[in-house]
Design a protein around this motif. Structure first.
Motif, PDB file in Angstrom:
ATOM      1  N   ILE A  11       0.842  -1.210   0.000  1.00  0.00           N
ATOM      2  CA  ILE A  11       0.000   0.000   0.000  1.00  0.00           C
ATOM      3  C   ILE A  11       0.870   1.250   0.000  1.00  0.00           C
ATOM      4  CG2 ILE A  11      -1.681   1.309   1.339  1.00  0.00           C
ATOM      5  CD1 ILE A  11      -2.809  -1.362   2.330  1.00  0.00           C
ATOM      6  N   GLY A  12       1.866   1.272   0.873  1.00  0.00           N
ATOM      7  CA  GLY A  12       2.753   2.435   0.914  1.00  0.00           C
ATOM      8  C   GLY A  12       3.519   2.631  -0.378  1.00  0.00           C
ATOM      9  N   GLY A  13       4.023   1.527  -0.958  1.00  0.00           N
ATOM     10  CA  GLY A  13       4.733   1.645  -2.227  1.00  0.00           C
ATOM     11  C   GLY A  13       3.839   2.113  -3.351  1.00  0.00           C
ATOM     12  N   ALA A  14       2.572   1.642  -3.359  1.00  0.00           N
ATOM     13  CA  ALA A  14       1.640   2.087  -4.398  1.00  0.00           C
ATOM     14  C   ALA A  14       1.352   3.586  -4.276  1.00  0.00           C
ATOM     15  CB  ALA A  14       0.335   1.285  -4.302  1.00  0.00           C
ATOM     16  N   LEU A  15       1.148   4.058  -3.048  1.00  0.00           N
ATOM     17  CA  LEU A  15       0.921   5.494  -2.855  1.00  0.00           C
ATOM     18  C   LEU A  15       2.149   6.299  -3.273  1.00  0.00           C
ATOM     19  CD1 LEU A  15      -0.904   5.535   0.616  1.00  0.00           C
ATOM     20  CD2 LEU A  15      -1.903   6.009  -1.624  1.00  0.00           C
ATOM     21  N   LEU A  16       3.333   5.789  -2.935  1.00  0.00           N
ATOM     22  CA  LEU A  16       4.568   6.503  -3.273  1.00  0.00           C
ATOM     23  C   LEU A  16       4.766   6.581  -4.788  1.00  0.00           C
ATOM     24  CD1 LEU A  16       7.280   7.779  -2.476  1.00  0.00           C
ATOM     25  CD2 LEU A  16       8.215   5.472  -2.290  1.00  0.00           C
ATOM     26  N   LEU A  17       4.628   5.451  -5.467  1.00  0.00           N
ATOM     27  CA  LEU A  17       4.827   5.444  -6.918  1.00  0.00           C
ATOM     28  C   LEU A  17       3.734   6.226  -7.642  1.00  0.00           C
ATOM     29  CD1 LEU A  17       5.967   1.737  -7.441  1.00  0.00           C
ATOM     30  CD2 LEU A  17       7.376   3.799  -7.371  1.00  0.00           C
ATOM     31  N   SER A  18       2.499   6.146  -7.131  1.00  0.00           N
ATOM     32  CA  SER A  18       1.413   6.917  -7.747  1.00  0.00           C
ATOM     33  C   SER A  18       1.657   8.411  -7.603  1.00  0.00           C
ATOM     34  CB  SER A  18       0.074   6.533  -7.106  1.00  0.00           C
ATOM     35  OG  SER A  18      -0.195   5.155  -7.285  1.00  0.00           O
ATOM     36  N   GLY A  19       2.101   8.822  -6.419  1.00  0.00           N
ATOM     37  CA  GLY A  19       2.412  10.238  -6.223  1.00  0.00           C
ATOM     38  C   GLY A  19       3.533  10.705  -7.120  1.00  0.00           C
ATOM     39  N   LEU A  20       4.579   9.880  -7.265  1.00  0.00           N
ATOM     40  CA  LEU A  20       5.680  10.233  -8.155  1.00  0.00           C
ATOM     41  C   LEU A  20       5.212  10.356  -9.597  1.00  0.00           C
ATOM     42  CD1 LEU A  20       8.706  10.667  -8.673  1.00  0.00           C
ATOM     43  CD2 LEU A  20       8.962   8.182  -8.814  1.00  0.00           C
ATOM     44  N   ALA A  21       4.343   9.434 -10.035  1.00  0.00           N
ATOM     45  CA  ALA A  21       3.852   9.474 -11.411  1.00  0.00           C
ATOM     46  C   ALA A  21       2.975  10.702 -11.651  1.00  0.00           C
ATOM     47  CB  ALA A  21       3.071   8.195 -11.714  1.00  0.00           C
ATOM     48  N   VAL A  22       2.095  11.014 -10.692  1.00  0.00           N
ATOM     49  CA  VAL A  22       1.187  12.158 -10.872  1.00  0.00           C
ATOM     50  C   VAL A  22       1.968  13.467 -10.882  1.00  0.00           C
ATOM     51  CG1 VAL A  22      -0.721  13.442  -9.826  1.00  0.00           C
ATOM     52  CG2 VAL A  22      -0.807  10.955  -9.921  1.00  0.00           C
ATOM     53  N   LEU A  23       2.908  13.625  -9.946  1.00  0.00           N
ATOM     54  CA  LEU A  23       3.699  14.859  -9.895  1.00  0.00           C
ATOM     55  C   LEU A  23       4.601  15.007 -11.118  1.00  0.00           C
ATOM     56  CD1 LEU A  23       4.713  14.993  -6.117  1.00  0.00           C
ATOM     57  CD2 LEU A  23       2.943  16.307  -7.279  1.00  0.00           C
ATOM     58  N   THR A  24       5.034  13.889 -11.687  1.00  0.00           N
ATOM     59  CA  THR A  24       5.821  13.969 -12.918  1.00  0.00           C
ATOM     60  C   THR A  24       4.952  14.351 -14.107  1.00  0.00           C
ATOM     61  OG1 THR A  24       7.306  12.266 -12.048  1.00  0.00           O
ATOM     62  CG2 THR A  24       7.411  12.697 -14.417  1.00  0.00           C
ATOM     63  N   TRP A  25       3.706  13.929 -14.079  1.00  0.00           N
ATOM     64  CA  TRP A  25       2.797  14.158 -15.217  1.00  0.00           C
ATOM     65  C   TRP A  25       2.270  15.583 -15.240  1.00  0.00           C
ATOM     66  CZ3 TRP A  25      -2.802  14.467 -14.985  1.00  0.00           C
ATOM     67  CH2 TRP A  25      -3.388  14.559 -16.248  1.00  0.00           C
ATOM     68  N   ILE A  26       1.871  16.119 -14.088  1.00  0.00           N
ATOM     69  CA  ILE A  26       1.277  17.455 -14.077  1.00  0.00           C
ATOM     70  C   ILE A  26       2.368  18.517 -14.143  1.00  0.00           C
ATOM     71  CG2 ILE A  26      -0.709  16.653 -12.759  1.00  0.00           C
ATOM     72  CD1 ILE A  26       0.459  17.891 -10.293  1.00  0.00           C
ATOM     73  N   ASP A  27       1.976  19.715 -14.541  1.00  0.00           N
ATOM     74  CA  ASP A  27       2.918  20.824 -14.683  1.00  0.00           C
ATOM     75  C   ASP A  27       3.211  21.461 -13.325  1.00  0.00           C
ATOM     76  OD1 ASP A  27       2.994  20.473 -17.422  1.00  0.00           O
ATOM     77  OD2 ASP A  27       1.261  21.792 -17.741  1.00  0.00           O
ATOM     78  N   GLN A  28       4.405  22.026 -13.218  1.00  0.00           N
ATOM     79  CA  GLN A  28       4.754  22.785 -12.028  1.00  0.00           C
ATOM     80  C   GLN A  28       4.193  24.200 -12.138  1.00  0.00           C
ATOM     81  OE1 GLN A  28       8.923  22.574 -11.009  1.00  0.00           O
ATOM     82  NE2 GLN A  28       9.115  20.475 -11.737  1.00  0.00           N
ATOM     83  N   ASP A  29       4.064  24.860 -10.988  1.00  0.00           N
ATOM     84  CA  ASP A  29       3.497  26.196 -10.957  1.00  0.00           C
ATOM     85  C   ASP A  29       4.484  27.215 -11.520  1.00  0.00           C
ATOM     86  OD1 ASP A  29       2.507  28.832  -9.838  1.00  0.00           O
ATOM     87  OD2 ASP A  29       0.965  27.477  -9.079  1.00  0.00           O
ATOM     88  N   ASP A  30       3.971  28.146 -12.323  1.00  0.00           N
ATOM     89  CA  ASP A  30       4.836  29.172 -12.911  1.00  0.00           C
ATOM     90  C   ASP A  30       5.354  30.162 -11.872  1.00  0.00           C
ATOM     91  OD1 ASP A  30       4.528  28.054 -15.407  1.00  0.00           O
ATOM     92  OD2 ASP A  30       2.795  29.294 -15.909  1.00  0.00           O
ATOM     93  N   ALA A  31       4.649  30.291 -10.740  1.00  0.00           N
ATOM     94  CA  ALA A  31       5.053  31.262  -9.718  1.00  0.00           C
ATOM     95  C   ALA A  31       6.288  30.823  -8.942  1.00  0.00           C
ATOM     96  CB  ALA A  31       3.902  31.503  -8.739  1.00  0.00           C
ATOM     97  N   ARG A  32       6.799  29.629  -9.202  1.00  0.00           N
ATOM     98  CA  ARG A  32       7.968  29.154  -8.456  1.00  0.00           C
ATOM     99  C   ARG A  32       9.215  29.973  -8.774  1.00  0.00           C
ATOM    100  NH1 ARG A  32       7.423  25.954 -12.924  1.00  0.00           N
ATOM    101  NH2 ARG A  32       9.333  25.376 -14.069  1.00  0.00           N
ATOM    102  N   HIS A  33       9.245  30.618  -9.940  1.00  0.00           N
ATOM    103  CA  HIS A  33      10.424  31.390 -10.327  1.00  0.00           C
ATOM    104  C   HIS A  33      10.524  32.722  -9.586  1.00  0.00           C
ATOM    105  CE1 HIS A  33      11.263  28.501 -13.449  1.00  0.00           C
ATOM    106  NE2 HIS A  33      10.079  28.684 -13.990  1.00  0.00           N
ATOM    107  N   SER A  34       9.424  33.210  -9.068  1.00  0.00           N
ATOM    108  CA  SER A  34       9.430  34.529  -8.437  1.00  0.00           C
ATOM    109  C   SER A  34       8.919  34.485  -7.007  1.00  0.00           C
ATOM    110  CB  SER A  34       8.550  35.492  -9.250  1.00  0.00           C
ATOM    111  OG  SER A  34       7.214  35.000  -9.337  1.00  0.00           O
ATOM    112  N   PHE A  35       8.978  33.321  -6.355  1.00  0.00           N
ATOM    113  CA  PHE A  35       8.444  33.224  -5.004  1.00  0.00           C
ATOM    114  C   PHE A  35       9.453  33.739  -3.998  1.00  0.00           C
ATOM    115  CE2 PHE A  35       7.923  31.071  -0.949  1.00  0.00           C
ATOM    116  CZ  PHE A  35       6.604  31.349  -0.671  1.00  0.00           C
ATOM    117  N   GLY A  36       8.965  34.553  -3.060  1.00  0.00           N
ATOM    118  CA  GLY A  36       9.775  34.999  -1.936  1.00  0.00           C
ATOM    119  C   GLY A  36      10.782  36.065  -2.303  1.00  0.00           C
ATOM    120  N   HIS A  37      11.557  36.450  -1.297  1.00  0.00           N
ATOM    121  CA  HIS A  37      12.526  37.529  -1.450  1.00  0.00           C
ATOM    122  C   HIS A  37      13.739  37.103  -2.271  1.00  0.00           C
ATOM    123  CE1 HIS A  37      14.737  41.108  -0.676  1.00  0.00           C
ATOM    124  NE2 HIS A  37      15.617  40.528   0.121  1.00  0.00           N
ATOM    125  N   THR A  38      14.018  35.804  -2.342  1.00  0.00           N
ATOM    126  CA  THR A  38      15.200  35.330  -3.051  1.00  0.00           C
ATOM    127  C   THR A  38      14.959  35.148  -4.538  1.00  0.00           C
ATOM    128  OG1 THR A  38      14.607  33.043  -2.536  1.00  0.00           O
ATOM    129  CG2 THR A  38      16.090  34.171  -1.010  1.00  0.00           C
TER     130      THR A  38
END
Length: 321
Positions: free
Chosen positions: A216-243
Motif C-alpha cells: 500500500i505504501g509503495g503504491a501510494l509513493l509510486l502513484s504520487g511520483l507518477a502524478v507529480l511527474t505528469w502534471i505541470d509545475q506552478d509558474d510562480a515558483r520562479h518569483s516566489f519569496g525575497h530570493t
C-alpha cells in the motif's frame, strides 16, 4: 586506529558545524519575537551574538558531561534528518502549490503602502491611456457615411496589448484543479512514505500484514511520483519569496527519494532517542505557546502578493536608509 581517528575528526567537525550556527539561529528567532530579546544582542566590537554563544556553549557542555556520544549523536541525527525532510517537502510545495500571499511584519506597512500606491498610479495611468486611445479612435473615421453600429462593432474588436487581459474561466478552473491535485498528491505521497518505511522497519508484524502495508505504501509513493511527474509545475515558483526562486534538479524524483531515505533513517533511530527528542520538542512547544505566540513579529502580519515581496523589501530598505 585510523578509523577511530577519522570518526573523531568527523564527529568534531559535525559538532562544530552544529554549535557555531546555533547562536545565529537563536538571534534570528529572537528578532522574530519567538525568543526573548536577550538572544538578539550583538557585540558592537566583534559583531557576534555573545550572549547566545555563551548560553549555547554552557548547554552543550552540560549535555556532553551527562550524556554519552551515542545518545548525543542520535539527537543530532534526528534534528538533521527532520530538517532535511522538511526542506524536501517544502521543495515539492513551492514547486507545485506555492502560496499566492505571504505574511510580512507590520513594520513593513510603510513599504507596503508605497508599493501599493505605485501600482495604483500605474493602473490609473493605463486606464487613462486606454480612454485616450478610445477617444482618438472615435475621432478618426475614413467614411462619414458609415453607420454608427459598424464603428461600435469595430471598436469592440480593438486590441490593447499593454492591458492585461483576464484569463478565461476555463483556464482558471484548470489551474485551481491542478493545484488541488498537486496538494493532495504531495500529502498522499508523504503518507505512503510513512506507511512503507514503518512496515519495512517493523519486524514484529506478521508477514502478510507487513507485506500488505509495504504494498500500500509503495503504491501510494509510486502513484504520487507518477502524478507529480505528469502534471505541470506552478509558474510562480520562479518569483516566489525575497530570493526570487531557487534551483533544484530532478523534481519530483530527488525530493521524494530524500523524504523516503530520511524517514527510513528516522524510524530506525530507536525509541530512546525519540523519547529524548520528544522532551525537547515539548519544551519548544511550551516556549512558543507562552512566549513566542504572543510576541511574534507576525502576530499582526500583513499578507501581500508573493510577486510583490521583492519590491516591498527594496522599498523597506530605502525607507530605513
Amino acid at each position: 586506529y585510523i578509523i577511530t581517528l577519522g570518526a573523531c575528526t568527523a564527529l568534531c567537525s559535525t559538532l562544530m558545524g552544529s554549535i557555531l550556527p546555533q547562536p545565529r539561529i537563536l538571534m534570528a528567532m529572537a528578532r522574530d519575537g519567538l525568543l526573548p530579546s536577550f538572544f538578539s544582542d550583538v557585540n558592537q566590537n566583534t559583531q557576534v551574538p555573545m550572549k547566545g554563544t555563551i548560553v549555547t556553549g554552557i548547554l552543550a557542555a552540560t549535555l556532553a558531561f551527562f550524556m554519552d556520544v551515542e545518545q548525543l549523536s542520535g539527537m543530532v541525527s534526528v534534528g538533521t534528518l527532520l530538517a532535511f525532510t522538511m526542506v524536501a517537502i517544502s521543495v515539492l510545495i513551492l514547486r507545485y502549490v506555492p502560496p499566492d500571499e505571504v505574511p510580512l511584519p507590520s513594520t513593513f506597512q510603510g513599504a507596503i503602502d508605497t508599493v501599493s500606491m505605485r501600482y495604483s498610479v500605474s493602473n490609473n495611468s493605463l486606464a487613462d491611456s486606454d480612454m485616450e486611445n478610445t477617444k482618438v479612435y472615435h475621432g478618426v473615421t475614413t467614411d462619414d457615411s458609415a453607420p454608427i453600429s459598424s464603428v461600435i462593432q469595430e471598436e469592440t474588436t480593438i486590441e490593447y496589448p499593454l492591458i492585461e487581459k483576464p484569463a478565461p474561466k476555463l483556464n482558471c478552473m484548470n489551474e485551481e484543479k491542478r493545484r488541488k491535485i498537486a496538494g493532495w498528491t504531495i500529502m498522499f505521497t508523504c503518507v505512503g512514505v510513512l506507511v512503507l518505511t514503518s512496515a519495512a522497519s517493523s519486524l514484529t508484524l506478521y508477514s502478510l500484514i507487513r507485506f500488505s502495508l509495504c504494498g500500500i505504501g509503495g503504491a501510494l509513493l509510486l502513484s504520487g511520483l507518477a502524478v507529480l511527474t505528469w502534471i505541470d509545475q506552478d509558474d510562480a515558483r520562479h518569483s516566489f519569496g525575497h530570493t526570487g526562486g531557487f534551483i533544484c534538479p530532478f523534481v519530483p524524483l530527488l525530493p521524494i527519494a530524500c523524504i523516503l531515505i530520511n524517514v527510513y533513517l528516522l524510524i530506525n533511530l530507536g525509541s530512546a532517542t525519540w523519547t529524548r527528542v520528544s522532551i525537547w520538542l515539548v519544551v519548544g512547544v511550551l516556549v512558543y505557546i507562552f512566549y513566542g505566540r504572543k510576541n511574534s513579529s507576525l502576530r499582526d502580519a500583513v499578507y501581500v502578493p508573493a510577486a510583490h515581496v521583492d519590491e516591498i523589501y527594496e522599498s523597506h530598505s530605502d525607507l530605513v536608509l
